[in-house]
Each structure stands twice: as C-alpha cells, then as structure tokens.
Design a protein around this motif. Sequence first.
Motif, mmCIF file in Angstrom:
data_model
loop_
_atom_site.group_PDB
_atom_site.id
_atom_site.type_symbol
_atom_site.label_atom_id
_atom_site.label_comp_id
_atom_site.label_asym_id
_atom_site.label_seq_id
_atom_site.Cartn_x
_atom_site.Cartn_y
_atom_site.Cartn_z
ATOM 1 N N UNK A 36 0.859 -1.182 0.000
ATOM 2 C CA UNK A 36 0.000 0.000 0.000
ATOM 3 C C UNK A 36 0.899 1.238 0.000
ATOM 4 N N UNK A 37 0.940 2.007 -1.087
ATOM 5 C CA UNK A 37 1.806 3.182 -1.151
ATOM 6 C C UNK A 37 1.535 4.209 -0.049
ATOM 7 N N UNK A 38 0.357 4.156 0.564
ATOM 8 C CA UNK A 38 0.027 5.105 1.623
ATOM 9 C C UNK A 38 0.468 4.611 3.010
ATOM 10 N N UNK A 39 1.034 3.431 3.076
ATOM 11 C CA UNK A 39 1.461 2.874 4.372
ATOM 12 C C UNK A 39 2.518 3.779 5.000
ATOM 13 N N UNK A 40 2.341 4.126 6.279
ATOM 14 C CA UNK A 40 3.295 5.035 6.925
ATOM 15 C C UNK A 40 4.664 4.399 7.185
ATOM 16 N N UNK A 41 4.712 3.069 7.316
ATOM 17 C CA UNK A 41 5.968 2.366 7.563
ATOM 18 C C UNK A 41 6.009 1.114 6.700
ATOM 19 N N UNK A 42 6.936 1.078 5.755
ATOM 20 C CA UNK A 42 7.034 -0.089 4.868
ATOM 21 C C UNK A 42 7.342 -1.353 5.654
ATOM 22 N N UNK A 43 8.218 -1.254 6.644
ATOM 23 C CA UNK A 43 8.605 -2.432 7.421
ATOM 24 C C UNK A 43 7.472 -2.984 8.254
ATOM 25 N N UNK A 44 6.750 -2.102 8.933
ATOM 26 C CA UNK A 44 5.619 -2.561 9.740
ATOM 27 C C UNK A 44 4.523 -3.128 8.843
ATOM 28 N N UNK A 45 4.355 -2.532 7.673
ATOM 29 C CA UNK A 45 3.379 -3.048 6.716
ATOM 30 C C UNK A 45 3.760 -4.468 6.317
ATOM 31 N N UNK A 46 5.043 -4.694 6.055
ATOM 32 C CA UNK A 46 5.514 -6.026 5.660
ATOM 33 C C UNK A 46 5.272 -7.044 6.769
ATOM 34 N N UNK A 47 5.618 -6.684 7.995
ATOM 35 C CA UNK A 47 5.439 -7.602 9.132
ATOM 36 C C UNK A 47 3.973 -7.991 9.276
ATOM 37 N N UNK A 48 3.103 -6.996 9.222
ATOM 38 C CA UNK A 48 1.677 -7.258 9.368
ATOM 39 C C UNK A 48 1.148 -8.113 8.222
ATOM 40 N N UNK A 49 1.520 -7.775 6.997
ATOM 41 C CA UNK A 49 1.025 -8.500 5.824
ATOM 42 C C UNK A 49 1.482 -9.960 5.823
ATOM 43 N N UNK A 50 2.692 -10.203 6.345
ATOM 44 C CA UNK A 50 3.217 -11.575 6.361
ATOM 45 C C UNK A 50 2.836 -12.329 7.625
ATOM 46 N N UNK A 51 2.299 -11.621 8.620
ATOM 47 C CA UNK A 51 1.972 -12.273 9.876
ATOM 48 C C UNK A 51 3.208 -12.679 10.658
ATOM 49 N N UNK A 144 6.867 -4.668 -1.356
ATOM 50 C CA UNK A 144 5.932 -5.780 -1.469
ATOM 51 C C UNK A 144 6.585 -7.137 -1.626
ATOM 52 N N UNK A 145 7.905 -7.212 -1.435
ATOM 53 C CA UNK A 145 8.600 -8.496 -1.550
ATOM 54 C C UNK A 145 9.695 -8.572 -0.492
ATOM 55 N N UNK A 146 9.627 -9.603 0.339
ATOM 56 C CA UNK A 146 10.617 -9.828 1.393
ATOM 57 C C UNK A 146 11.329 -11.145 1.151
ATOM 58 N N UNK A 147 12.564 -11.223 1.603
ATOM 59 C CA UNK A 147 13.331 -12.465 1.547
ATOM 60 C C UNK A 147 13.614 -12.882 2.985
ATOM 61 N N UNK A 148 13.364 -14.160 3.264
ATOM 62 C CA UNK A 148 13.579 -14.716 4.602
ATOM 63 C C UNK A 148 14.779 -15.651 4.543
ATOM 64 N N UNK A 149 15.736 -15.422 5.429
ATOM 65 C CA UNK A 149 16.942 -16.237 5.448
ATOM 66 C C UNK A 149 17.537 -16.250 6.854
ATOM 67 N N UNK A 150 18.493 -17.131 7.067
ATOM 68 C CA UNK A 150 19.156 -17.215 8.366
ATOM 69 C C UNK A 150 20.005 -15.966 8.579
ATOM 70 N N UNK A 151 20.045 -15.445 9.815
ATOM 71 C CA UNK A 151 20.837 -14.241 10.074
ATOM 72 C C UNK A 151 22.318 -14.413 9.716
ATOM 73 N N UNK A 152 22.855 -15.592 9.945
ATOM 74 C CA UNK A 152 24.256 -15.847 9.587
ATOM 75 C C UNK A 152 24.485 -15.714 8.092
ATOM 76 N N UNK A 153 23.523 -16.175 7.298
ATOM 77 C CA UNK A 153 23.645 -16.040 5.843
ATOM 78 C C UNK A 153 23.555 -14.576 5.431
ATOM 79 N N UNK A 154 22.683 -13.813 6.091
ATOM 80 C CA UNK A 154 22.583 -12.379 5.808
ATOM 81 C C UNK A 154 23.917 -11.690 6.078
#
Length: 167
Positions: A36-51, A144-154
């Motif tokens: 949602x381009x109107x979302x005040x925080x992209x990160x919080x939007x991502x967390x909420x959308x992905x649960x 609108x796209x997140x990648x999930x990986x192990x912190x060590x790999x990041x």
Amino acid sequence: MAKKQKRKQEQAGATPATVAATRAGVSFSTHAYAHDPAAPSYGEEAAEAMGVEPERVFKTLVADVDGVLTVAVVPVSGSLDLKALAAAVGGKRATMADPAAAERTTGYVRGGISPLGQRKRLPTVVDASAAGHATVCVSAGRRGLEIELAPGDLVTLTDAVTAPVAR
C-alpha cells in the motif's frame, strides 16, 4: 542455448537480492504481499502483511558515516542509533543519507532497498538482535517483496559486522 533459456526463466521476477542469494547457494524463501503506497511504515506493513513479528522483520537504512555511505539493518520494531552505527564501523558521526544518493548507490528504490545484491557493496552493520532468531526477513529488492533467510547467511552475504545499533 537451452541452459541460458532456463536461467532466464528461473530469474523471471527475480531481483538482484534473490539472484545474489541464489548464486551464494543459501537457503531462503520469498514472501510477496500487496504493498500500500500510503502505508506510513514499509517495514511494519511487511510484518503485518506476512503475519511475522516485527522483531524478525528488518529494515535496510542507508546512513552517511564520516562521508561513507553505510548500510544499517535493524528491526522494524526499533529505530537506528546513529551514534552506535558510527562506532560499529569506526566512525565519529553518522547522519541519514540523502534518499536519492541511497537509491542511486544501491540500485533500489526507497522502501525496497535490500541489503543484498546492491549495485555497489557498502559497509554493512546488522543489528545484533538478528542472531536471536532462526530466520529474519529483509527487503528482497522491491516494495511488497521480502526475503527470509538465516541471520548468519545475511551477515555472510553482505560481509557485515554485527553490533547493537537499534534502540
């Protein structure tokens, strides 16, 4: 020829971030959501959308540390401590980078900047809290796209240091 065609098909819809993770051979998954381009925080939007709890979703911020663009990867539930970031890379003073400079240097748009697959590799600091999770999510290179990986790999893929840089 068939091998080239297959590679193109595999990378259709790929981003430089997912390409970098694939080339490195790390295990990861991607999560797409309607941004949602109107979302005040992209990160919080991502967390909420992905649960996913916000402590596991990390935002990528670009700062200027003594004239050097530097990436900070911090949980969306917190904020960046600029003094701690400067100290983590041996600098004296940090300020948030000009958004246009961040976009130009990383090759990503604001709200979609990934710590992976950047146009120019920047010094990177991952907040120490990442190590407390089996996996973390970061931008995969577009809104609108997140990648999930192990912190060590990041940390390995970004050649990052870890330090407590979030408040």
